[in-house]
Design a protein around this motif. Structure first.
Motif, PDB file in Angstrom:
ATOM      1  N   VAL A  12       0.769  -1.212   0.150  1.00  0.00           N
ATOM      2  CA  VAL A  12      -0.128   0.032   0.016  1.00  0.00           C
ATOM      3  C   VAL A  12       0.805   1.296   0.036  1.00  0.00           C
ATOM      4  O   VAL A  12       0.730   2.364  -0.738  1.00  0.00           O
ATOM      5  N   PHE A  20       2.314   1.891  -3.350  1.00  0.00           N
ATOM      6  CA  PHE A  20       1.255   2.422  -4.409  1.00  0.00           C
ATOM      7  C   PHE A  20       1.047   3.876  -4.058  1.00  0.00           C
ATOM      8  O   PHE A  20       1.086   4.727  -4.872  1.00  0.00           O
ATOM      9  N   VAL A  21       0.939   4.207  -2.768  1.00  0.00           N
ATOM     10  CA  VAL A  21       0.863   5.748  -2.351  1.00  0.00           C
ATOM     11  C   VAL A  21       2.049   6.526  -3.061  1.00  0.00           C
ATOM     12  O   VAL A  21       1.916   7.540  -3.647  1.00  0.00           O
ATOM     13  N   GLU A  76      -8.468   5.762   1.582  1.00  0.00           N
ATOM     14  CA  GLU A  76      -9.172   4.405   1.838  1.00  0.00           C
ATOM     15  C   GLU A  76      -9.973   3.942   0.849  1.00  0.00           C
ATOM     16  O   GLU A  76      -9.842   2.882   0.289  1.00  0.00           O
ATOM     17  N   LEU A 104      -7.824   3.088  -2.035  1.00  0.00           N
ATOM     18  CA  LEU A 104      -6.959   1.720  -1.860  1.00  0.00           C
ATOM     19  C   LEU A 104      -8.007   0.519  -2.291  1.00  0.00           C
ATOM     20  O   LEU A 104      -7.658  -0.529  -2.767  1.00  0.00           O
ATOM     21  N   PHE A 154      -6.710  -3.477  -2.771  1.00  0.00           N
ATOM     22  CA  PHE A 154      -6.126  -3.748  -1.269  1.00  0.00           C
ATOM     23  C   PHE A 154      -6.922  -4.176  -0.281  1.00  0.00           C
ATOM     24  O   PHE A 154      -8.155  -3.949  -0.065  1.00  0.00           O
ATOM     25  N   ILE A 191      -4.763  -1.680   4.295  1.00  0.00           N
ATOM     26  CA  ILE A 191      -5.056  -0.261   4.424  1.00  0.00           C
ATOM     27  C   ILE A 191      -5.119   0.311   5.455  1.00  0.00           C
ATOM     28  O   ILE A 191      -4.592   1.499   5.774  1.00  0.00           O
TER      29      ILE A 191
END
Length: 155
Positions: free
Chosen positions: A4, A7-8, A25, A28, A33, A38
């Motif tokens: 995660v 990804f961010v 949230e 994601l 995810f 998350i």
């Protein structure tokens, strides 16, 4: 959690461009995810935000001495592991990790679940700290953080 965070890092610009937690949230979740991943990542990111804007109760994050020596207590040694500690030492000696960012990296690594923190996980933490503070690491350091050592050719 680290997937995660990756990804961010890859999808949002450094600093203030990351959306608020509720919007992030939803994004994601839509990407696929798991909710527990998350939740851990959002909690971790909230801690990173707190480290980026320290309170007067965290003087070690505000003004660490540049010429001081960092001693790692046993609980940090066991949670970080020898590879992560060695990599932090490498970054410091290469003048790529100022004392303030080093302390944030250590604090965020200590907040990571499980342990010891793998070298790959520490590299993601280092990237996220650079990202949050709006700093771009040196090109060779960025290659070390993002590149797969198996793909390198020795000269």
């Amino acid at each position: 959690m680290f997937e995660v965070l990756t990804f961010v890092y890859e999808n949002y610009d450094p600093g203030e461009s990351c959306p608020e937690a509720a919007h992030l949230e939803r994004k994601l979740t839509a990407v696929g995810f798991e909710s527990d991943e998350i939740g851990e990542a959002l909690t971790w990111l909230k801690g990173l935000e707190g480290a980026a804007h320290p309170s007067p109760l965290q003087p070690w994050l505000i003004q660490p001495q540049a010429n001081s020596m960092r001693i790692y207590p046993r609980h940090e040694q066991s949670h970080l592991g020898t590879q992560a500690l060695g990599f932090l030492s490498f970054l410091e000696h290469a003048a790529q990790m100022p004392a303030q960012l080093r302390e944030v990296v250590i604090e965020r690594a200590m907040a990571a679940p499980g342990g010891p923190v793998s070298l790959e996980e520490l590299k993601i933490i280092v990237l996220m700290v650079y990202w949050r503070f709006g700093q771009e690491p040196d090109t060779l350091v960025l290659d070390e953080l993002c590149g797969d050592p198996a793909d390198r050719v020795a000269h």
